[in-house]
Motif scaffolding. Structure first.
Motif, short mmCIF file in Angstrom:
data_model
loop_
_atom_site.label_atom_id
_atom_site.label_comp_id
_atom_site.label_asym_id
_atom_site.label_seq_id
_atom_site.Cartn_x
_atom_site.Cartn_y
_atom_site.Cartn_z
N MET A 135 -76.62 145.00 -26.52
CA MET A 135 -76.98 143.77 -27.22
C MET A 135 -75.92 143.46 -28.29
SD MET A 135 -80.59 142.93 -29.02
CE MET A 135 -81.56 143.61 -27.70
N SER A 136 -75.52 142.22 -28.34
CA SER A 136 -74.50 141.86 -29.33
C SER A 136 -75.08 141.98 -30.73
CB SER A 136 -74.02 140.44 -29.08
OG SER A 136 -75.04 139.53 -29.44
N ASP A 137 -74.19 142.09 -31.70
CA ASP A 137 -74.63 142.21 -33.08
C ASP A 137 -75.42 140.99 -33.50
OD1 ASP A 137 -73.51 144.58 -33.30
OD2 ASP A 137 -71.88 144.01 -34.65
N GLU A 138 -74.93 139.83 -33.03
CA GLU A 138 -75.59 138.59 -33.42
C GLU A 138 -77.01 138.56 -32.91
OE1 GLU A 138 -73.90 134.55 -32.35
OE2 GLU A 138 -72.34 135.56 -33.53
N MET A 139 -77.15 138.98 -31.66
CA MET A 139 -78.47 138.99 -31.04
C MET A 139 -79.37 139.96 -31.78
SD MET A 139 -79.77 137.29 -28.71
CE MET A 139 -81.43 137.33 -28.12
N GLN A 140 -78.80 141.12 -32.11
CA GLN A 140 -79.58 142.13 -32.83
C GLN A 140 -80.07 141.57 -34.15
OE1 GLN A 140 -80.22 145.28 -31.56
NE2 GLN A 140 -81.66 145.33 -33.25
N GLU A 141 -79.21 140.79 -34.78
CA GLU A 141 -79.57 140.23 -36.08
C GLU A 141 -80.73 139.24 -35.92
OE1 GLU A 141 -76.94 137.95 -39.21
OE2 GLU A 141 -76.05 139.86 -38.57
N ILE A 142 -80.60 138.40 -34.89
CA ILE A 142 -81.67 137.42 -34.63
C ILE A 142 -82.97 138.16 -34.37
CG2 ILE A 142 -82.49 135.68 -33.01
CD1 ILE A 142 -79.57 134.85 -32.62
N LEU A 143 -82.87 139.21 -33.58
CA LEU A 143 -84.05 139.99 -33.23
C LEU A 143 -84.67 140.60 -34.49
CD1 LEU A 143 -85.75 141.03 -30.91
CD2 LEU A 143 -84.24 142.98 -30.74
N ASN A 144 -83.81 141.14 -35.35
CA ASN A 144 -84.33 141.75 -36.58
C ASN A 144 -85.05 140.73 -37.45
OD1 ASN A 144 -83.47 144.25 -35.94
ND2 ASN A 144 -81.57 144.16 -37.14
N ASP A 145 -84.43 139.56 -37.56
CA ASP A 145 -85.07 138.51 -38.34
C ASP A 145 -86.44 138.17 -37.76
OD1 ASP A 145 -83.09 138.37 -40.09
OD2 ASP A 145 -82.17 136.54 -39.31
#
Lengths: 630, 172
Positions: A1-11
Motif C-alpha cells: 500500500m502506498s504511503d498516501e493510501m496508508q495515510e488516507i486509511l489512517n485518517d
C-alpha cells in the motif's frame, strides 16, 4: 500500500473510531429521548458519512453493514418506525460489529475477517418489521413537554450534545426564576389538556417572573447558537506533543539552573549593572517559561468526557444483563485532565463502575424490599480540586459490610487478628484493595475474579493518584479517586541522607517533624515513632538504600508519607527544599530498584532519584506484619 | 563541550569518514576502528561507531540496590543515563579518579550508556585479521564482556562486547 493510501486509511480509522465512540453515547441518549429527531439526524449522518468513506476505500462488508443500519435509521428519522429498546440493542450490536471490522482493517488492511451475516439478518428482520411489534405511528407518541430539560435527570440530557437550552433552563441559570418555580410551572403544564399554555405564561400568571424577565429570556433563547461550529482545530500526533512537553521540561530545568546562577551572581556582584540587567532578563525568562509550560500542558488536556463516553453504554448493557435498573448520572464531564492521565484512568473507571453495578446495586425486587426505589442510582462526578482531579463514584446499593471484609481478609490470611483490632473502620474497608481480595460470593463474568480492586489501585498509583473507599451498609458506597493534573511535572520535597539528595512526591507527604534519637522506639525490633496517638512505622532511608552512615546522629527529620490510610515515617537527615521537578524517564536499569519511581534533574544539573512512596509504605506494612510477607 | 571532547570528537569524525571509504574499497583486509581506552595498564577497545561522545567525569548519582559495577546515573544534557564502571566490570582493582578520567558514552541498541575509563588514548585502525576470539572462558575476569582480542605489534587490545552490557543487568 502506498504511503498516501496508508495515510488516507489512517485518517479514516481515526475519524470513524471517534464517530463510533460518540454514536454509542448518542444511542443510549436516544433510548431515553426517542423522539429527538435532531439526534436521529445526527446519528444518521454519522453512519452515512462512514458508509461513504468505507465505500470509497472499498470495504464492502463494512458498507453492507452500515448500509443496513442506515436504512433503519432512515426509517426511524422519518418516523416510519418508532425507537424501541429492541431496535436500539440491535443497532448497538451493529456498532460493535462495525468496531470489530475497524479493528480488522487496522490489523489486516481488509474487512473480510468479521462475520456479518448474523447482524445483517437481524437488521433485515427489523427493517421488514418481523422482529418488531407493529411500528407505532408517530402520532401516538406522546409529545414531550419541555419538562425533562429542567429536571436534567438523565445522563442523556446532560450529554454535551444536548440541544439548545429550554426556556426553563435559561430562567433558572440566569437566576430569573427558581428551580422550584419552573418545576411547579412545568408540572402544571403537564397536567393541562392540550393545547397547553406556554411555560412563560404560566410563570407570569404565578407571578414567578416579570414580563421583562420573560422577554429577556425568550430573546436569549432565540439567540442560542445553532449547533456550535467546530472550532478551528488541527490534529496533532500525541508523540509530537510529548516531545514538545519533554523539551519544555528541559527548558524548565534550564531556567531553574539559570535562576540559581543568577542569584549567586547577584549576591557576589551586587553593584554591577550588567548583573542587574541579567536578573531582569532572567525574571522575564522565568515568566515566559512558566506560561509556556502551562500552555503546553493545556494542549495535552482533554475533557474527561472522552473517558466517560463509554460508560452509559456499558451501564446500559450491564444492567440489562444483570436484570437491574440503574440510572447513571455523570457530572463534571468538562473537567480537563492530561491525556496521559486520561489514558490510564479509563480501565480502572470501567472496572469500578462494573463493580458498583454488579456488587453494589441490588435487583429491583431486593431494593423494593428494603424500601428503596427499584431503580438504582449511580453517580460519577469529576471535578478539579486544587492540583488534583477528583472523581467520585457513588452508588446507592447495598454498601459494604465491614464484618464481611474482616472475615474475608482473615480467611485469606491477608491480615492478622491483632492488626485488625487496631484498624479504623475506613482502613478495614480499604483492605479490599489488597491483592487477592474479592468479596463477591460468586464469580460472575462481570466481576469478582479477585484481581480487580488491587489492579485498579496499582494502575491509579502508577500515575501518582490515590483511591479511597467509603461505604455505609444498606445505603451505598463511594469511591474517591484523586489524580494529578499531569504526570510529567510534580511538586517534590527534597530531602538529604548522608549527602545524597532524594525527592519525595509532595502529594504523598502529610507533614515533616523534627525528632531526636531518643524518640525512636522499637516494637518487635521495628523502629516506630509515637506521633500524636498514632504509632508510625519508620523507615530509615539510609538503611533502605544501603547508604553507609558514619556518625550517630542525634537529630532527624521524619517525613510522614501516606497512601490512603496507611502512613509511614521516612527518616532523613535534612529537609532541603520544595521544588517543582520534571519526572524523567529512566532506563530499565533502574526500573527494578524498589522504592525508586524515577529521577529528575535539579537546578544544579544533578540527578536526583524520586522515591516511590507507595512502595515504601507497602514495605513498611509488610515489616509491620512479617507473617503476611509471603 | 569540554576542551578534551573537542580534541577527541573531530578525531573520531575523521576516522568515521575514513571508515566509510574503506568499506567502499572492500579491501581483502578490512580495517575496523576502535576508541582505545585505558584502565590501569590494560587497553580496551570500543567500536568507534557505537561511541556517541566522550566526556569528562561529572558527578554521578548513585542508585541503591544495583550491582557494584553500576556506578549510578548522570545527566547528559537533560537525559538521564546509567553509567557503568568498566574497571569493576572487568574485575580490575581500583584507581582514583584523575583529571584524565572520562565517561565514554556509547549507544547500545538505541540506548545510551556511559562507561567510566581511566583515560581515552586514541582511535585505532585494526585489520580484521588481527582480531582473535576471546580466550576460553574463565581465564580472565570479565570474559563475558569480551568480544575478542586484537593484536597490534606487541599491544593487546580487549574488544568490549557492548551488547553484553545489557545482559549483565539481567544476570545481576
Amino acid at each position: 500500500m502506498s504511503d498516501e493510501m496508508q495515510e488516507i486509511l489512517n485518517d479514516f480509522l481515526t475519524e470513524s473510531n471517534e464517530m463510533l465512540e460518540v454514536l454509542d453515547q448518542r444511542f443510549v441518549t436516544l433510548e431515553s429521548d426517542p423522539t429527538n429527531t435532531d439526534l436521529l439526524n445526527e446519528i444518521f449522518r454519522a453512519m452515512h458519512s462512514m458508509k461513504g468513506s468505507a465505500g470509497f476505500l472499498g470495504f464492502n462488508h463494512l458498507v453492507d453493514v452500515a448500509h443496513r443500519g442506515e436504512n433503519i435509521l432512515n426509517k426511524l428519522r422519518q418516523a416510519e418506525m418508532a425507537v424501541s429498546p429492541a431496535i436500539i440493542s440491535v443497532i448497538l450490536e451493529t456498532i460493535d460489529v462495525i468496531k470489530a471490522i475497524m479493528a480488522d482493517i487496522r490489523e489486516s488492511g481488509t474487512d473480510n475477517h468479521v462475520a456479518t451475516a448474523a447482524i445483517a439478518s437481524k437488521l433485515d428482520d427489523i427493517l421488514n418489521g418481523t422482529a418488531q411489534s407493529a411500528p407505532q405511528a408517530p402520532a401516538h407518541v406522546e409529545p414531550t413537554p419541555a419538562a425533562p430539560k429542567v429536571e436534567a435527570s438523565t445522563p442523556a440530557q446532560e450529554a454535551p450534545a444536548a440541544p439548545a437550552p429550554t426556556l426553563g433552563e435559561i430562567l433558572v441559570n440566569d437566576g430569573l426564576a427558581s428551580k422550584e418555580q419552573v418545576f411547579d410551572a412545568l408540572t402544571t403544564q403537564q397536567h393541562q389538556p392540550d393545547p397547553k399554555t406556554p411555560l412563560g405564561e404560566i410563570l407570569l400568571q404565578a407571578k414567578a417572573i416579570t414580563e421583562r424577565a420573560l422577554d429577556q429570556a425568550l430573546h436569549k433563547q432565540e439567540k442560542q447558537p445553532k449547533p456550535v461550529e467546530e472550532d478551528a482545530t488541527i490534529r496533532v500526533e500525541t508523540k509530537r506533543l510529548d516531545s514538545v512537553m519533554n523539551l519544555v521540561g528541559e527548558l524548565v530545568l534550564g531556567r531553574n539552573r539559570l535562576i540559581k546562577i543568577g542569584t549567586q551572581l547577584e549576591q557576589q556582584h551586587e553593584s554591577d549593572p550588567q548583573v542587574r540587567v541579567l536578573s531582569e532578563t532572567l525574571a522575564q525568562l522565568n515568566l515566559v517559561t512558566t506560561d509556556l509550560q502551562l500552555a503546553v500542558m493545556k494542549t495535552r488536556m482533554l475533557p474527561i468526557k472522552k473517558v466517560f463516553a463509554k460508560l452509559p453504554r456499558m451501564v446500559r448493557d450491564l444492567s440489562q444483563k444483570l436484570n437491574k435498573q440503574v440510572h447513571l448520572e455523570m457530572r463534571g464531564e468538562e473537567t480537563e485532565l492530561d491525556k496521559s492521565v486520561a489514558d490510564e484512568i479509563g480501565d480502572p473507571l470501567v472496572h469500578l463502575v462494573r463493580n458498583a453495578i454488579d456488587h453494589g446495586i441490588e435487583t429491583p425486587a431486593e431494593r423494593q424490599a428494603k424500601g428503596k426505589a427499584g431503580e438504582g442510582h449511580l453517580t460519577i462526578a469529576a471535578s478539579q480540586e486544587g492540583n488534583s482531579i477528583v472523581i467520585r463514584i457513588n452508588d446507592d446499593g447495598r454498601g459494604i459490610q465491614v464484618e464481611k471484609v474482616k472475615e474475608k481478609a482473615l480467611a485469606k490470611g491477608l491480615i492478622s487478628e491483632a492488626e485488625l483490632s487496631t484498624m479504623e473502620h475506613r482502613e478495614i474497608l480499604n483492605l479490599i484493595f489488597l491483592p487477592g481480595f474479592s468479596t463477591a460470593e460468586k464469580v460472575t463474568d462481570v466481576s469478582g475474579r479477585g484481581v480487580g480492586m488491587d489492579v485498579v489501585r496499582t494502575n491509579i498509583r502508577k500515575i501518582n493518584g490515590s483511591v479511597d473507599l467509603e461505604s455505609e451498609p444498606g445505603k451505598g458506597s463511594q469511591i474517591i479517586i484523586k489524580l494529578p493534573l499531569t504526570i510529567a511535572i510534580i511538586q517534590a520535597l527534597m530531602v538529604e541522607v548522608e549527602r545524597s539528595i532524594f525527592a519525595i512526591p509532595l502529594s504523598t507527604v502529610i507533614e515533616a517533624v523534627r525528632i531526636s534519637r531518643s524518640e525512636i522506639k522499637t516494637i518487635n525490633g521495628r523502629e516506630v515513632l509515637h506521633l500524636r496517638d498514632r504509632v508510625l512505622p519508620l523507615i530509615r532511608l539510609a538503611q533502605e538504600f544501603d547508604i553507609p552512615t558514619d556518625a550517630d546522629r542525634e537529630r532527624f527529620y521524619v517525613v510522614v508519607a501516606a497512601l490512603g490510610d496507611r502512613r509511614v515515617g521516612v527518616v532523613v537527615d535534612e529537609l532541603r527544599s520544595q521544588e517543582e521537578v520534571v519526572i524523567k524517564s529512566i532506563w530499565d536499569y533502574l526500573e527494578t530498584v524498589k522504592g525508586v519511581s524515577g529521577a529528575t534533574i535539579t537546578g544544579e544539573g544533578k540527578v536526583v532519584l524520586i522515591l516511590d512512596t507507595s512502595e515504601l509504605v507497602q514495605n513498611a506494612q509488610a515489616w509491620h506484619n512479617p507473617g503476611i510477607a509471603a | 563541550m569540554s576542551a578534551t571532547e573537542q580534541q577527541v570528537q573531530p578525531h573520531i569524525q575523521a576516522a568515521a569518514d575514513n571508515s566509510a571509504d574503506r568499506l567502499a574499497e572492500k579491501s581483502a583486509d578490512d580495517l575496523l576502528q576502535f576508541v582505545i581506552c585505558l584502565i590501569g595498564r590494560e587497553e580496551f577497545a570500543v567500536d568507534v561507531l557505537s561511541v556517541q561522545e566522550i566526556n569528562r567525569i561529572v558527578e554521578v548519582t548513585r542508585v541503591p540496590k544495583t550491582p557494584p559495577y553500576v556506578e549510578g546515573v548522570i545527566n547528559l544534557r537533560g537525559r538521564i543515563i546509567p553509567v557503568l564502571d568498566l574497571r569493576k566490570l572487568f574485575g580490575l582493582t581500583g584507581a582514583q579518579q584523575t583529571t584524565q578520567t572520562r565517561i565514554v558514552v556509547v549507544s547500545v541498541q538505541a540506548r545510551l550508556v556511559g562507561l567510566i575509563v581511566d583515560s581515552v588514548e586514541e582511535v585505532l585502525r585494526v585489520p580484521r585479521s588481527a582480531i582473535e576470539p576471546p580466550p576460553s572462558v574463565g581465564t580472565m575476569a570479565g570474559a563475558e564482556f569480551t568480544q575478542g582480542v586484537g593484536r597490534i605489534d606487541d599491544r593487546l587490545l580487549i574488544l568490549v562486547d557492548l551488547s553484553r552490557l545489557l545482559l549483565a543487568r539481567e544476570a545481576a
